[in-house]
Design an enzyme around this catalytic site. Structure first.
Site, mmCIF file in Angstrom:
data_model
loop_
_atom_site.group_PDB
_atom_site.id
_atom_site.type_symbol
_atom_site.label_atom_id
_atom_site.label_comp_id
_atom_site.label_asym_id
_atom_site.label_seq_id
_atom_site.Cartn_x
_atom_site.Cartn_y
_atom_site.Cartn_z
ATOM 1 N N GLU A 187 0.826 -1.221 0.000
ATOM 2 C CA GLU A 187 0.000 0.000 0.000
ATOM 3 C C GLU A 187 0.852 1.261 0.000
ATOM 4 O OE1 GLU A 187 -2.921 -0.420 3.128
ATOM 5 O OE2 GLU A 187 -3.612 -2.358 2.354
ATOM 6 N N GLU A 295 -5.052 -8.183 -0.848
ATOM 7 C CA GLU A 295 -5.890 -7.893 0.315
ATOM 8 C C GLU A 295 -7.232 -7.352 -0.147
ATOM 9 O OE1 GLU A 295 -4.730 -5.451 3.674
ATOM 10 O OE2 GLU A 295 -2.633 -6.054 3.437
#
Length: 372
Positions: A187, A295
């Site tokens: 991320e 995810e």
């Protein structure tokens, strides 16, 4: 009956296919090479289901052997188990040693059962407070400090030495090294972690990635890692997706984390989710890499049909090939922070339908995934 799929039947029939899919580590163990190739082949018609911290703890329990909330619901563990090496730095030597052993046992138990492990790294800031999250007035932009030439570079190498030692302690029943998917600095296109977009330049991030892989692989001699690159969902073109991509020689798997398009805060944008996964899948295929939905999930599973009407619908959309999809963890005590069903949850019928679909693979479906 759950659809069982022997991996050996799915291997490439020709040497040409095997040559096309190669790891960045030319000295990777044979089990690591086999896992890489088998995940790629399986992704043509299937995806493995994964759950973070699935066998470490779940709703109302912790540290029980061979247990997961998923197994309690459908009788089978997820095909992919997520762990985190956040505890290998920023703590006392005794705590680090205890964490290493707990994680080692978890990973090797998963391997010995035939499952796959993916390793995240919520890395505590090595040069300031603030843990892994960025905290204004506390956190320092650590990337520039720990890359080559930075004042904390030596400290970072010592941390990587610890990671390498742990990686080389992962041994199967016959003494072979256990392969894992290593997913650091995830991320990175957001600002919430200290390695995020606002806290380092593109060149600094690439330098960090390249040094990390090079040091682990070439200096420390780690040869059981598959390296996964996974931004969040803040992109809508291949150009934006690859803005901080370090290059094909440093990455084995392309991924994406995406909660925002998948129902977070009641907001759904499935067309956007599909488009982003198509970008990841196409780029991976073009560059002979694995792809994964690294995810996702819906906190509290408030949509009773989320598994099939949302996740499976997105995953089965045109020309998407994902080796696995992983949902986040089930907190031990939180009444809301969980992403997989547990006994008694109203979402179970939908999840069982998801489990029974031939497209999804769980642990018992994986036959000889570490053999060519």
């Amino acid at each position: 009956m759950k659809y069982l799929l022997p991996v050996m039947m799915l291997l490439c029939a020709s040497a040409g296919c095997a040559q096309q899919m190669t790891l960045t580590d030319r000295m990777a163990t044979k089990e690591t090479k086999a896992l890489f190739k088998n995940l790629h082949k399986l992704s043509e018609k299937h995806t493995l289901f994964g759950h973070q911290h699935a066998t470490e703890y779940g709703k109302g329990w912790s540290g029980e052997a061979n247990r997961s909330d998923v197994k309690s619901v459908v009788g089978d563990h997820p095909g992919v188990i997520g762990v985190d090496i956040s505890g290998l730095s920023g703590r006392s030597p005794a705590e680090i040693a205890k964490t290493k052993e707990q994680l080692r046992k978890n990973v090797t138990d998963t391997y010995n059962r035939g499952g796959v492990t993916t390793v995240a790294w919520h890395f505590s800031n090595p040069v300031s407070g603030g843990a892994f999250y960025w905290k204004d007035s506390i956190s320092l932009p650590a990337v520039k400090y720990i890359i080559p030439g930075g004042e904390a570079h030596g400290k970072y190498k010592a941390i990587l030495d610890d990671v390498a030692g742990w990686a080389k302690s992962l041994k199967g029943k016959n003494g072979e090294l256990v392969p894992v998917i290593f997913r650091p600095f995830h991320e990175f296109d957001g600002d919430w972690f200290w390695w995020g977009r606002s806290h380092c330049t593109s060149d600094e991030f690439k330098a960090l990635w390249k040094f990390t892989v090079s040091y682990l692989r070439d200096t420390a001699g780690v040869h059981n890692f598959i390296y996964a690159f996974s931004p969040d969902n803040i992109f809508d073109t291949e150009e934006k997706y690859t803005e901080r991509y370090p290059g094909n020689e440093w990455v084995d798997m392309l991924g994406m984390d995406n909660y925002g398009d998948m129902g977070r805060y009641g907001k759904y944008n499935l067309d956007a989710a599909v488009k982003k996964l198509q970008i990841v899948s196409a780029f991976a295929e073009k560059n002979r890499k694995l792809a994964a939905f690294t995810e996702t999930g819906l906190e509290s599973l408030v949509n009773p049909n989320w598994w099939n009407d949302v996740l499976l619908k997105v995953m089965k959309s045109g020309k998407i090939k994902m080796s696995y999809v992983l949902v986040w963890r089930n907190d031990i005590s939180s009444p809301t922070h969980y992403y997989a069903p547990y006994p008694g949850h109203p979402n179970i019928p939908d999840f069982k339908k998801f489990y029974d679909d031939p497209y999804t693979l769980f642990e018992k479906d994986l036959k000889n995934i570490y053999k060519e």
